[in-house]
Design an enzyme around this catalytic site. Structure first.
Site: not given
Ligand code: NAG
Ligand code: NAG
Ligand code: NAG
Length: 638
Positions: A304, A308, A553, A596-597, A615, A617
């Site tokens: 992690e 990051d 993450s 937009d996905i 839109g 979701d």
């Protein structure tokens, strides 16, 4: 001896006098969120055991947080960007004199002598040492000792009550129902090994090839469906910006010990992808003894933090990064620990942490950090990215509400707080869902949202992918490789205004094929995530090798980097940081800032989960950002 018997007489008289009027008007205040797993209720707590009771007083003006945040964060507000000062925050939220006297009078009327009460310096808590018998009578609770197979013990009651007329004056009482189950885990990032390292090497070192014509796609961009690199992200989100105001800007990354970065991993990553940064380290902000430990290494300890920092540094180069490393090696830490560290009024004024959820410092355990609790040790960074979470159903609503209010205050101060939305789709950590009572259960079928992402005052970040066989120029889909983007609806928090149109439109135009037994479909609760970014196939140097990493993450620090670059541009132009971004993200003016996905879903709890659609979701939120567009909108604001 005389003093003792005197005290007894006083206490007895008080109990006798107070009894009839008390029980009659008590109302349930909190009950335990979740029955203890692996802990055995071993005996009733002795009636003469002394409990360090703390009554958390309700703060003033909490109901106005949304409105006050709106005033400094909504693009059409005349006071956009005019953030509050820390002293404003203390003054606005201090408990009222009415609250302090209502709780004091209740305790005194119940037979607890006024001299035994202590108001914390910040007026946030009333403290008193009381026997189990006194407390059980006072709040209609029954305390038990619980024992763990490891030998550990803790005390807890199942529920407690307070009189109707003081209920509004009390946030919560400790120690009561809050039970230590486990500390929050990093979102379960997953890895895959990079089969052919040679392929990666060629992609990185090959450099742009030329056949005499202008080359617009570098070799590494051809494989973004298999391997995400800094260049893939820059291409996907049109990130082309070099920071100019790094000395004025701040960007914090939260890590909870024992999770830690390795400098050798950062350097391995930089050498391949960002050579000018070899040797760059984050600035360690040690919170409650936080250390970037190197004794324990491997993907589970370094994955992690390495992920990051490698991506945050790479995308914001040359911005320095603050590593908010919370917790010592013995006890660890949770979210309230970093909140205490960036806001002294949270720990001193509100009085402290919940020992069942948060690391408590100084650490009483052998080898633990014995310095004082880290309280207000740095100003809140302008952006904080946190890729950690826990199941909303594993904490009480009062605990979640108190912490959520603090995120609201950070927004009022001008800080953007980003949390990853979880990696188990509509299920909770580890794929576990909720039982009928709303708590995590292996046989549960109700969707299990994450916390703190469901707090309406944080920005929740979901995950997308470059679909297999697609390029960075094709639309991304919801992440469906290895992990599924956390998303859904809160069981605690109401629908914030900024999101109302988006959520209503989703539920009306694309009603999900589930019932209220699976999620709160009333259209009156907070939906998440807010925004998303790629979360599949990240090339990360971890414990000396390149591996592919998957998870929300990955997405949170990437969005955090973009907001940090936007703050840089604003600071360079003499403006302030953007602070809480959700009201802007959902506003009409910003609608063209997102891709937009519309494909993919977030399966879990034995269902296909929600489906990404036109839109907003509850899989990918508003979509992935176009940095260039987002920057121009934020830069145009005052
Ligand atoms: C409760 O007792 C502890 C231990 O004796 C003491 O340190 C603390 O100050 C007491 N608190 C109050 C509110 O009297
Ligand atoms: C859904 O949320 C609303 C608003 O908080 C609440 O009144 C309602 O009881 C919830 N429904 C369910 C099924 O939990
Ligand atoms: C982002 O928006 C800019 C215009 O604001 C446009 O030129 C660019 O093509 C967009 N990027 C992507 C990846 O769609």
């Amino acid at each position: 001896m005389r003093i003792l018997s005197c005290t007894w007489v006083v206490a007895l008289v008080a109990i006798v006098v107070a009894l009839p009027s008390r029980r009659s008007n008590l109302v349930l205040h909190e009950k335990r969120a979740m029955e203890p797993v692996d802990w055995v209720q071993s005996r009733k707590l002795e009636p003469d055991a002394v409990l360090p009771m703390r009554f958390g007083l309700s703060q003033s003006n909490l109901h106005r947080i949304e409105e006050m945040l709106h005033s400094v964060s909504h693009p059409s507000s005349p006071s956009y960007g005019k953030h509050f000062s820390p002293q404003n925050i203390v003054d606005i939220f201090a408990p009222s004199d009415e609250t302090i006297s209502a709780v004091t009078n209740w305790l005194v009327d119940s037979g607890i002598a006024k001299q035994r009460l202590r108001l914390s310096a910040s007026k946030g808590w009333i403290e008193v040492n009381a026997t189990t018998a006194e407390v059980e009578e006072l709040i209609d609770a029954e305390y038990h000792v619980y024992t763990h197979p490891s030998g550990a013990q803790q005390i807890s009651c199942h529920s407690y009550s307070v009189p109707e007329h003081v209920r509004e004056h009390i946030d919560l009482i400790q120690p009561t129902v809050h039970f230590l189950h486990r500390v929050p885990q990093p979102d379960q990032i997953q890895k895959r090994s990079l089969g052919e390292f040679g392929k990666l090497d060629a992609a990185i070192h090959g450099g742009p090839k030329t056949n005499g014509k202008q080359v617009t796609i570098t070799p590494s961009l051809e494989h973004c469906d298999e391997m995400i690199t800094l260049d893939c992200l820059r291409a996907l989100y049109s990130i082309d910006y070099t920071p100019q105001a790094t000395d004025k800007n701040t960007f914090g990354i939260l890590e909870l010990t024992p999770q830690a970065f390795l400098q050798s991993d950062l350097d391995m990553f930089f050498a391949n992808f960002s050579p000018s940064q070899v040797g760059t380290s984050p600035t360690l902000v040690s919170i409650d003894g936080g250390v970037a430990q190197t004794e324990q290494q491997g993907f589970n300890f370094n994955g992690e933090s390495d992920l990051d920092l490698e991506y945050a540094f790479g995308l914001t180069n040359p911005q320095p990064i603050l590593l908010l490393q919370a917790g010592d090696l013995v006890e660890g830490a949770s979210f309230n620990n970093w909140l205490d560290a960036v806001d002294g009024s949270y720990c001193t004024f509100e009085g402290g942490d919940d020992p069942t959820q948060d690391g408590i410092y100084p650490d009483p355990l052998p080898g633990g950090f014995d310095g004082p609790e880290s309280c207000g040790i740095i100003a809140p960074p302008f952006v904080v990215s946190a890729s950690y979470g826990q199941d909303e159903g594993s904490v009480t609503e009062a605990y979640a509400a108190r912490q959520c209010a603090e995120y609201g205050k950070l927004g009022m101060l001008g800080t953007t707080v980003l949390y990853s939305s979880g990696d188990d789709g509509v299920a909770g950590n580890g794929g576990i869902c909720l039982g009928p009572d709303g708590t995590p259960s292996r046989r549960g079928t109700r969707f299990s949202p994450d916390f703190p992402v469901t707090c309406p005052f944080v920005t929740a970040v979901g995950a997308t992918q470059v679909n297999p066989g697609s390029t960075v120029n094709d639309p991304e889909g919801a992440c469906e490789q290895v992990i599924f983007s956390g998303g859904g609806f809160s069981n605690f928090f109401a629908l914030p205004d900024y999101q109302a149109t988006a959520v209503t439109s989703f539920l009306t135009n694309h009603p999900p094929p589930f019932t209220s037994a699976q999620f709160n479909n009333s259209g009156t609760v907070r939906g998440f995530p807010d925004i998303s970014a790629n979360g599949a196939n990240y090339v990360v140097a971890v414990a000396g090798e390149f591996v592919l990493v998957f998870g929300t993450s990955c997405s949170a620090p990437v969005v955090g980097s973009m907001i940090t670059l936007i703050n840089d541009a604003r600071l360079a132009a003499g403006k302030g940081p953007v602070g809480f971004i959700n009201p802007a993200l959902y506003s009409d003016d910003f609608a063209d800032s997102f891709h937009d996905i519309t494909t993919g879903g977030n399966q879990g709890c034995g269902t296909p989960g929600f489906t990404a659609t036109e839109g907003w979701d509850p899989v990918t939120g508003l979509g992935t950002p176009n940095f260039t567009t987002l920057l121009s909108h934020f830069l145009a604001l005052p």
